[in-house]
Write a protein that holds these residues in place. Structure first.
Motif, PDB file in Angstrom:
ATOM      1  N   ASN A 190       1.056  -1.531  -0.031  1.00 32.97           N
ATOM      2  CA  ASN A 190      -0.209   0.251   0.180  1.00 32.97           C
ATOM      3  C   ASN A 190       0.819   1.458  -0.231  1.00 32.97           C
ATOM      4  OD1 ASN A 190      -2.758  -1.438   0.567  1.00 32.97           O
ATOM      5  ND2 ASN A 190      -2.491  -2.057   2.577  1.00 32.97           N
ATOM      6  N   LYS A 191       1.743   0.852   0.549  1.00 37.31           N
ATOM      7  CA  LYS A 191       2.859   2.324   0.512  1.00 37.31           C
ATOM      8  C   LYS A 191       3.611   2.713  -0.858  1.00 37.31           C
ATOM      9  CE  LYS A 191       3.769   1.766   5.894  1.00 37.31           C
ATOM     10  NZ  LYS A 191       4.437   1.819   6.304  1.00 37.31           N
ATOM     11  N   VAL A 192       3.185   1.971  -1.694  1.00 39.61           N
ATOM     12  CA  VAL A 192       4.089   2.239  -3.071  1.00 39.61           C
ATOM     13  C   VAL A 192       2.652   1.698  -3.738  1.00 39.61           C
ATOM     14  CG1 VAL A 192       6.368   0.900  -2.277  1.00 39.61           C
ATOM     15  CG2 VAL A 192       4.360  -0.007  -3.592  1.00 39.61           C
ATOM     16  N   GLU A 193       2.333   3.030  -3.953  1.00 37.63           N
ATOM     17  CA  GLU A 193       0.405   2.872  -5.042  1.00 37.63           C
ATOM     18  C   GLU A 193       1.011   4.024  -5.817  1.00 37.63           C
ATOM     19  OE1 GLU A 193      -2.098   1.300  -5.164  1.00 37.63           O
ATOM     20  OE2 GLU A 193      -1.489  -0.004  -4.156  1.00 37.63           O
ATOM     21  N   LYS A 194       1.753   4.554  -5.712  1.00 41.18           N
ATOM     22  CA  LYS A 194       2.019   5.899  -6.332  1.00 41.18           C
ATOM     23  C   LYS A 194       2.915   5.145  -7.778  1.00 41.18           C
ATOM     24  CE  LYS A 194       4.191  10.446  -6.970  1.00 41.18           C
ATOM     25  NZ  LYS A 194       5.300  11.356  -6.880  1.00 41.18           N
ATOM     26  N   LEU A 195       3.862   4.426  -6.807  1.00 41.94           N
ATOM     27  CA  LEU A 195       5.396   4.085  -7.918  1.00 41.94           C
ATOM     28  C   LEU A 195       4.254   2.769  -8.579  1.00 41.94           C
ATOM     29  CD1 LEU A 195       8.267   3.694  -5.543  1.00 41.94           C
ATOM     30  CD2 LEU A 195       7.762   5.323  -7.494  1.00 41.94           C
ATOM     31  N   LYS A 196       3.304   2.266  -8.027  1.00 49.07           N
ATOM     32  CA  LYS A 196       2.517   1.086  -9.500  1.00 49.07           C
ATOM     33  C   LYS A 196       2.045   1.826 -10.125  1.00 49.07           C
ATOM     34  CE  LYS A 196       0.324  -2.123  -7.290  1.00 49.07           C
ATOM     35  NZ  LYS A 196      -0.478  -2.565  -5.944  1.00 49.07           N
ATOM     36  N   HIS A 197       0.923   2.696 -10.592  1.00 47.87           N
ATOM     37  CA  HIS A 197       0.508   3.899 -10.918  1.00 47.87           C
ATOM     38  C   HIS A 197       1.628   4.059 -12.392  1.00 47.87           C
ATOM     39  CE1 HIS A 197      -3.103   3.748  -9.657  1.00 47.87           C
ATOM     40  NE2 HIS A 197      -2.508   4.445  -8.102  1.00 47.87           N
ATOM     41  N   LEU A 198       2.990   4.734 -11.750  1.00 48.08           N
ATOM     42  CA  LEU A 198       4.057   4.495 -12.563  1.00 48.08           C
ATOM     43  C   LEU A 198       4.543   3.130 -13.751  1.00 48.08           C
ATOM     44  CD1 LEU A 198       6.058   7.084 -10.587  1.00 48.08           C
ATOM     45  CD2 LEU A 198       4.976   8.042 -12.581  1.00 48.08           C
ATOM     46  N   GLY A 199       4.823   2.625 -12.936  1.00 43.84           N
ATOM     47  CA  GLY A 199       4.396   0.829 -14.324  1.00 43.84           C
ATOM     48  C   GLY A 199       5.008   0.185 -12.840  1.00 43.84           C
ATOM     49  N   ALA A 200       5.590   0.299 -11.854  1.00 48.37           N
ATOM     50  CA  ALA A 200       6.507  -0.766 -11.309  1.00 48.37           C
ATOM     51  C   ALA A 200       6.029  -1.832 -11.044  1.00 48.37           C
ATOM     52  CB  ALA A 200       7.258   0.285  -9.625  1.00 48.37           C
ATOM     53  N   GLU A 201       6.696  -2.718 -10.769  1.00 46.45           N
ATOM     54  CA  GLU A 201       6.380  -4.391 -10.670  1.00 46.45           C
ATOM     55  C   GLU A 201       6.468  -4.196  -9.046  1.00 46.45           C
ATOM     56  OE1 GLU A 201       6.926  -8.963 -11.019  1.00 46.45           O
ATOM     57  OE2 GLU A 201       7.536  -7.393 -12.414  1.00 46.45           O
ATOM     58  N   THR A 202       5.419  -4.645  -7.886  1.00 46.91           N
ATOM     59  CA  THR A 202       5.663  -5.144  -6.440  1.00 46.91           C
ATOM     60  C   THR A 202       5.947  -6.490  -6.859  1.00 46.91           C
ATOM     61  OG1 THR A 202       3.115  -4.393  -6.936  1.00 46.91           O
ATOM     62  CG2 THR A 202       4.978  -2.741  -6.725  1.00 46.91           C
ATOM     63  N   ILE A 203       6.683  -6.385  -5.729  1.00 48.51           N
ATOM     64  CA  ILE A 203       5.883  -7.839  -4.701  1.00 48.51           C
ATOM     65  C   ILE A 203       6.507  -7.862  -3.564  1.00 48.51           C
ATOM     66  CG2 ILE A 203       7.661 -10.628  -4.677  1.00 48.51           C
ATOM     67  CD1 ILE A 203       9.176  -9.879  -7.413  1.00 48.51           C
ATOM     68  N   ALA A 204       5.825  -8.224  -2.481  1.00 45.38           N
ATOM     69  CA  ALA A 204       5.696  -8.597  -0.933  1.00 45.38           C
ATOM     70  C   ALA A 204       6.571  -9.502  -0.976  1.00 45.38           C
ATOM     71  CB  ALA A 204       3.796  -8.814  -0.765  1.00 45.38           C
ATOM     72  N   GLY A 205       7.649  -8.934   0.103  1.00 44.91           N
ATOM     73  CA  GLY A 205       8.936  -9.570   0.733  1.00 44.91           C
ATOM     74  C   GLY A 205       9.156  -8.553   1.585  1.00 44.91           C
ATOM     75  N   ASP A 206      10.252  -9.677   2.341  1.00 44.53           N
ATOM     76  CA  ASP A 206      11.350  -8.817   3.601  1.00 44.53           C
ATOM     77  C   ASP A 206      12.999  -9.097   3.171  1.00 44.53           C
ATOM     78  OD1 ASP A 206      12.736  -9.125   6.451  1.00 44.53           O
ATOM     79  OD2 ASP A 206      11.271  -7.573   6.373  1.00 44.53           O
ATOM     80  N   ILE A 207      13.683  -8.070   3.871  1.00 43.78           N
ATOM     81  CA  ILE A 207      14.622  -8.096   3.326  1.00 43.78           C
ATOM     82  C   ILE A 207      15.857  -9.408   3.476  1.00 43.78           C
ATOM     83  CG2 ILE A 207      15.823  -7.041   5.175  1.00 43.78           C
ATOM     84  CD1 ILE A 207      17.247  -5.556   3.031  1.00 43.78           C
ATOM     85  N   THR A 208      14.920 -10.149   4.953  1.00 46.87           N
ATOM     86  CA  THR A 208      15.133 -10.760   5.116  1.00 46.87           C
ATOM     87  C   THR A 208      15.001 -12.312   4.766  1.00 46.87           C
ATOM     88  OG1 THR A 208      13.871 -10.952   6.636  1.00 46.87           O
ATOM     89  CG2 THR A 208      15.278 -10.124   7.882  1.00 46.87           C
ATOM     90  N   ASP A 209      14.176 -12.361   3.294  1.00 45.46           N
ATOM     91  CA  ASP A 209      13.288 -13.495   2.854  1.00 45.46           C
ATOM     92  C   ASP A 209      14.868 -13.533   1.570  1.00 45.46           C
ATOM     93  OD1 ASP A 209      12.497 -15.112   1.480  1.00 45.46           O
ATOM     94  OD2 ASP A 209      10.052 -14.453   1.939  1.00 45.46           O
ATOM     95  N   VAL A 210      15.501 -14.940   2.256  1.00 44.40           N
ATOM     96  CA  VAL A 210      16.508 -14.940   0.400  1.00 44.40           C
ATOM     97  C   VAL A 210      15.393 -15.665  -0.535  1.00 44.40           C
ATOM     98  CG1 VAL A 210      16.987 -17.264   1.362  1.00 44.40           C
ATOM     99  CG2 VAL A 210      19.274 -15.983   0.235  1.00 44.40           C
ATOM    100  N   ASP A 211      14.534 -16.509  -0.792  1.00 43.70           N
ATOM    101  CA  ASP A 211      14.245 -16.769  -1.843  1.00 43.70           C
ATOM    102  C   ASP A 211      13.398 -15.555  -2.607  1.00 43.70           C
ATOM    103  OD1 ASP A 211      14.752 -19.454  -1.109  1.00 43.70           O
ATOM    104  OD2 ASP A 211      13.089 -20.216  -0.064  1.00 43.70           O
ATOM    105  N   THR A 212      13.261 -14.858  -2.105  1.00 48.80           N
ATOM    106  CA  THR A 212      12.469 -13.441  -2.527  1.00 48.80           C
ATOM    107  C   THR A 212      12.794 -12.513  -3.240  1.00 48.80           C
ATOM    108  OG1 THR A 212       9.880 -13.889  -1.144  1.00 48.80           O
ATOM    109  CG2 THR A 212      10.545 -11.347  -2.590  1.00 48.80           C
ATOM    110  N   LEU A 213      13.991 -12.466  -2.517  1.00 52.29           N
ATOM    111  CA  LEU A 213      15.623 -11.595  -3.224  1.00 52.29           C
ATOM    112  C   LEU A 213      16.649 -12.424  -4.676  1.00 52.29           C
ATOM    113  CD1 LEU A 213      17.657 -10.047  -0.099  1.00 52.29           C
ATOM    114  CD2 LEU A 213      15.253  -8.991  -1.220  1.00 52.29           C
TER     115      LEU A 213
END
Length: 298
Positions: free
Chosen positions: A37-60
């Motif tokens: 929800n905190k990157v809605e503006k960037l999503k509207h600009l075309g960003a792909e978003t992935i829900a994840g944490d910096i400690t999630d090695v598989d996501t990274l």
């Protein structure tokens, strides 16, 4: 040529600006954030978003696999009972994801003062992260050693309004490099998009010149109509108790305060200034264009 770029910390003051710059240039930008929800503006600009944490090695790892470059950082954890152990854990996860993914270009958010590994508080961890990233084989790494963010003064607006003073634990008369985060973001975005670095490198970003906290406060005072706004060096124990009262761990607070009180030692002035490290946004520009709108909104 448009690039596929991964950004960590896209909700932060630097990461959000990097993302916006790259998206407006037409690059494919992937953001890894905990709260989408905190990157809605960037999503509207075309960003792909992935829900994840910096400690999630598989996501990274999965995000890095098809990327031309990535922007990484060492985020604060105000609840960490052992700040350095937490920082080492995050660095280890980042390194594992980089090695497993095969990504070849990394822009790492670091800080002036990261040439030291003790006596500089939080920056001890960013310094160690630089060293560990430099040990990666066949990966090009650029460390952005940023000066003190001008945006940090936004955090003391409440103090200015309620108490009629500006203050931190830092010495008011020791000049250090200070920089607007938009200048840091522009430089980081350029490196991420052009891949203009090989091997292991440092790019310091130092603002237009050095400022003292007292000088910065005086410029704020003139802008808000309080010409005599004083800068006060706050007692360490008083500030510590305030942070602890807000739920921060004692170890994190000790690291944070060590960083502030150590500024007078000169560790932030180690990097030499030249044309490549000097940026254009002055404190006057920042106060008029960023600080005042925040001040008037609060």
């Amino acid at each position: 040529m448009k690039k596929n770029i991964v950004i960590l910390g896209a909700t932060g003051t630097v990461g959000s600006k990097i993302s916006e710059i790259l998206l407006k240039e037409g690059h494919q930008v992937t953001l890894i954030v905990r709260d989408l929800n905190k990157v809605e503006k960037l999503k509207h600009l075309g960003a792909e978003t992935i829900a994840g944490d910096i400690t999630d090695v598989d996501t990274l790892t999965n995000a890095f696999k098809n990327a031309d470059s990535a922007f990484i950082l060492l985020p604060d954890n105000v609840k960490a009972e052992n700040t350095r152990a937490y920082q080492r854990q995050v660095t280890g996860i980042l390194i594992k994801a980089i090695e497993s993914s095969g990504i070849k270009h990394i822009v790492n958010m670091s800080s002036l003062g990261s040439h030291m590994h003790e006596g500089n508080g939080i920056m001890g961890g960013t310094g160690e992260q630089e060293v560990r990233l430099n040990q990666l084989n066949d990966v090009n790494v650029l460390h952005i050693r940023s000066a003190y963010f001008m945006e940090n003064f936004l955090r003391t607006i409440g103090l200015v309004k309620k108490m009629g003073i500006n203050g931190t634990v830092a010495d008011g008369d020791h000049a250090i490099p200070m920089v607007a985060t938009r200048d840091v973001a522009e430089i980081a975005a350029k490196h991420l998009a052009t891949l203009d670095f090989d091997g292991k490198n440092v790019h310091a970003v130092m603002g237009p010149r050095d400022y003292t906290y007292r000088e910065f406060t005086s410029i704020i005072g003139k802008a808000i109509g309080k010409d005599e706004l004083p800068y006060v060096q706050l007692p360490v124990e008083q500030v510590k108790q305030t942070f602890l009262g807000n739920g921060f761990s004692e170890d994190f607070v000790d690291n944070l305060l060590e960083m502030g009180t150590a500024i007078k030692s000169g560790f932030m002035n180690y990097q030499k200034r030249d044309d490549s490290t000097t940026t254009s946004t002055t404190v006057e520009d920042f106060v008029n264009e960023v600080y005042l709108p925040f001040y008037n909104k609060e």
